[in-house]
Scaffold this active site. Structure first.
Site, PDB file in Angstrom:
ATOM      1  N   ASP A   1      -7.371   3.144  -3.700  1.00 15.95           N
ATOM      2  CA  ASP A   1      -8.097   3.117  -2.426  1.00 15.95           C
ATOM      3  C   ASP A   1      -8.444   4.541  -2.035  1.00 15.95           C
ATOM      4  O   ASP A   1      -7.560   5.373  -1.810  1.00 15.95           O
ATOM      5  CB  ASP A   1      -7.238   2.454  -1.350  1.00 15.95           C
ATOM      6  CG  ASP A   1      -7.943   2.374   0.001  1.00 15.95           C
ATOM      7  OD1 ASP A   1      -9.154   2.655   0.066  1.00 15.95           O
ATOM      8  OD2 ASP A   1      -7.267   2.019   0.988  1.00 15.95           O
TER       9      ASP A   1
ATOM     10  N   LYS B   1     -10.462  -6.992   7.139  1.00 16.17           N
ATOM     11  CA  LYS B   1      -9.508  -6.613   8.175  1.00 16.17           C
ATOM     12  C   LYS B   1      -9.998  -7.230   9.477  1.00 16.17           C
ATOM     13  O   LYS B   1     -11.154  -6.989   9.879  1.00 16.17           O
ATOM     14  CB  LYS B   1      -9.397  -5.096   8.297  1.00 16.17           C
ATOM     15  CG  LYS B   1      -8.734  -4.434   7.094  1.00 16.17           C
ATOM     16  CD  LYS B   1      -8.717  -2.928   7.222  1.00 16.17           C
ATOM     17  CE  LYS B   1      -8.015  -2.287   6.015  1.00 16.17           C
ATOM     18  NZ  LYS B   1      -8.196  -0.815   5.996  1.00 16.17           N
TER      19      LYS B   1
ATOM     20  N   GLU C   1     -11.203   0.673  -4.107  1.00 12.96           N
ATOM     21  CA  GLU C   1     -11.597   0.317  -2.755  1.00 12.96           C
ATOM     22  C   GLU C   1     -12.297   1.476  -2.053  1.00 12.96           C
ATOM     23  O   GLU C   1     -11.789   2.593  -2.041  1.00 12.96           O
ATOM     24  CB  GLU C   1     -10.355  -0.102  -1.956  1.00 12.96           C
ATOM     25  CG  GLU C   1     -10.674  -0.594  -0.565  1.00 12.96           C
ATOM     26  CD  GLU C   1      -9.415  -0.969   0.211  1.00 12.96           C
ATOM     27  OE1 GLU C   1      -9.546  -1.349   1.389  1.00 12.96           O
ATOM     28  OE2 GLU C   1      -8.302  -0.864  -0.350  1.00 12.96           O
TER      29      GLU C   1
ATOM     30  N   LYS D   1      -3.259   5.137  -2.690  1.00 12.40           N
ATOM     31  CA  LYS D   1      -4.265   5.945  -2.020  1.00 12.40           C
ATOM     32  C   LYS D   1      -4.625   7.138  -2.917  1.00 12.40           C
ATOM     33  O   LYS D   1      -3.732   7.779  -3.496  1.00 12.40           O
ATOM     34  CB  LYS D   1      -3.733   6.450  -0.684  1.00 12.40           C
ATOM     35  CG  LYS D   1      -3.428   5.353   0.326  1.00 12.40           C
ATOM     36  CD  LYS D   1      -4.694   4.714   0.869  1.00 12.40           C
ATOM     37  CE  LYS D   1      -4.374   3.721   1.969  1.00 12.40           C
ATOM     38  NZ  LYS D   1      -5.599   3.149   2.589  1.00 12.40           N
TER      39      LYS D   1
ATOM     40  N   LYS E   1      -1.235  -0.839  -4.356  1.00 11.88           N
ATOM     41  CA  LYS E   1      -2.425  -0.066  -3.991  1.00 11.88           C
ATOM     42  C   LYS E   1      -2.025   1.391  -3.809  1.00 11.88           C
ATOM     43  O   LYS E   1      -1.152   1.713  -3.007  1.00 11.88           O
ATOM     44  CB  LYS E   1      -3.053  -0.603  -2.708  1.00 11.88           C
ATOM     45  CG  LYS E   1      -4.283   0.173  -2.274  1.00 11.88           C
ATOM     46  CD  LYS E   1      -5.047  -0.527  -1.169  1.00 11.88           C
ATOM     47  CE  LYS E   1      -4.462  -0.292   0.190  1.00 11.88           C
ATOM     48  NZ  LYS E   1      -5.350  -0.817   1.254  1.00 11.88           N
TER      49      LYS E   1
ATOM     50  N   ASP F   1     -14.528  -2.017   2.125  1.00 10.79           N
ATOM     51  CA  ASP F   1     -13.667  -2.147   3.293  1.00 10.79           C
ATOM     52  C   ASP F   1     -14.444  -1.666   4.513  1.00 10.79           C
ATOM     53  O   ASP F   1     -15.064  -2.450   5.224  1.00 10.79           O
ATOM     54  CB  ASP F   1     -12.391  -1.322   3.057  1.00 10.79           C
ATOM     55  CG  ASP F   1     -11.467  -1.214   4.259  1.00 10.79           C
ATOM     56  OD1 ASP F   1     -11.785  -1.772   5.322  1.00 10.79           O
ATOM     57  OD2 ASP F   1     -10.399  -0.574   4.149  1.00 10.79           O
TER      58      ASP F   1
ATOM     59  N   GLY G   1      -4.599  -4.139   5.627  1.00 13.45           N
ATOM     60  CA  GLY G   1      -3.681  -3.841   6.713  1.00 13.45           C
ATOM     61  C   GLY G   1      -3.981  -2.501   7.360  1.00 13.45           C
ATOM     62  O   GLY G   1      -4.605  -1.628   6.763  1.00 13.45           O
TER      63      GLY G   1
ATOM     64  N   SER H   1       0.854  -1.193   0.000  1.00 13.25           N
ATOM     65  CA  SER H   1       0.000   0.000   0.000  1.00 13.25           C
ATOM     66  C   SER H   1       0.885   1.235   0.000  1.00 13.25           C
ATOM     67  O   SER H   1       1.781   1.367   0.840  1.00 13.25           O
ATOM     68  CB  SER H   1      -0.904  -0.015   1.233  1.00 13.25           C
ATOM     69  OG  SER H   1      -1.745   1.121   1.261  1.00 13.25           O
TER      70      SER H   1
END
Length: 371
Positions: A190, A264, A215, A165, A163, A240, A292, A137
């Site tokens: 994400d 998660k 996400e 952000k 991934k 998520d 995570g 990430s």
């Protein structure tokens, strides 16, 4: 099974690099570490993934400590149980929400139970893998060029999924430039709930970039608008923050709010609930991956065990310890080779707590004993 005492430690570990998402920047990992001891002298470890601030969800380090001390520990330390499932099904069932507080005690009980059974936690959960694929990430950086440098470094280290952000103003241009430089890497975005349906055209523009998924683009507690968004997008939506239970997963899939689910363990209240969501999705061929929360090695070890279940078909966020911390609180540390983590085979979570390092990063601790 009897837990004779539980020690809670307020821990603080500096991150090697700031980690920025749509809701803020983290410079350290501030969390509760749980040590549960049985009457026969065995120890189970886990950690809460609640943050100091209520930005990811409503739970915080302080509220978790309160719920643990005043409600959950009195229930746990005064009851016998045969299996960790009973914490979810019976002991904690009348306490609403507070999933992260519940999860850290339940996960410690799972580690302890596995050690009593002299078996790896992964095997007791139903895991089938000797190695797991690992992604990474990448937080929001100061520039796109810096992001490209990080991707290249992590790609050279063998990571199998990237991934990024995103947030309004840091989305389409970023993905476009990354795809031009890295046309073939497994790539996802994400948003951490940064958008609304008013942004549907912008999000639809990401369909052009062959993303694995987007996400949690919309509100943290939504499954209705996500259904409208998924109907508009070719790219799979992954949920998520919206998924806290098997019921949430069932409803989201029934409404076609997503095509992928991120589990998660802390967010869903523990390994028992995580396994139930897994089993439900596996029956319906819905891909899963393990998210995570910048965990220390204790939390990473639990994530590794969960990811061995067959429904976790996509690389998760459980990268190596050295990406986040100068030193971890377990030995050996979690390491990645060729984009994979070898699953430990010793009893419990498979890693040993490093008591010297734990003491180094402890701000405050308190031990609770059975009455």
């Amino acid at each position: 099974m009897k837990i004779a005492q539980v020690t809670l430690r307020h821990m603080k570990m500096d991150l090697l690099y700031p980690f920025t998402t749509s809701f803020g920047t983290e410079y350290d990992r501030d969390f509760i570490l749980v040590e549960a001891k049985s009457e026969d002298g065995l120890t189970g470890w886990a950690e809460s993934v609640a943050m100091p601030t209520p930005y990811y969800n409503e739970e915080t380090v302080k509220t978790n400590w309160h719920i643990l001390e005043d409600f959950l520990l009195p229930l746990l330390l005064n009851k016998d149980f045969n299996h960790p499932d009973e914490l979810t099904e019976n002991l904690f069932s009348h306490i609403r929400s507070n999933y992260m507080a519940k999860a850290c005690l339940e996960m410690a009980a799972w580690d302890l139970y596995a050690k009593q059974q002299n078996a790896p936690l992964a095997r007791l959960l139903g895991g089938t893998k000797d190695k797991i694929d690992v992604g990474v990430s990448i937080g929001i950086k100061d520039s796109i060029d810096e992001t490209l440098e990080v991707i290249e470094k992590r790609r050279s280290e063998g990571y199998k999924r990237f991934k990024l952000k995103i947030k309004p103003g840091w989305d389409v241009e970023l993905i476009d430039k990354v795809r031009k430089v890295f046309p073939d890497i497994p790539l996802m975005a994400d948003a951490n709930s940064a958008y609304t349906l008013a942004d549907i055209e912008l999000l639809a523009a990401l369909d052009d970039y062959n993303l694995m998924m987007i996400e949690q683009p919309l509100a943290h507690n939504d499954i209705i608008d996500h259904a409208d968004l998924q109907a508009r997008l070719k790219t799979p939506v992954c949920l998520d923050e919206s998924i806290h239970s098997l019921e949430d997963a069932r409803k989201a899939l029934k409404l076609e709010s997503c095509k992928i689910i991120n589990i998660k363990v802390g967010r869903v209240g523990g390994l028992t609930q995580a396994k139930r969501i897994h089993d439900f999705c596996l029956e319906r061929n819905v891909p899963l991956w393990c998210g995570g929360m910048l965990e220390s090695g204790i939390g990473r070890a639990h994530n590794i065990a969960l990811t061995t279940l067959p429904g976790f078909r996509l690389p998760g966020d459980t990268a190596g310890s050295s990406l986040y911390f100068a030193e971890d609180i377990i030995h050996p540390e979690v390491t990645v080779a060729d984009g994979m983590i070898t699953v430990p085979t010793s009893p419990g979570i498979g890693y040993e707590a490093d008591l010297e390092k734990i003491a180094k990063y402890t701000l405050f601790s308190k031990t609770y004993r059975k009455c």
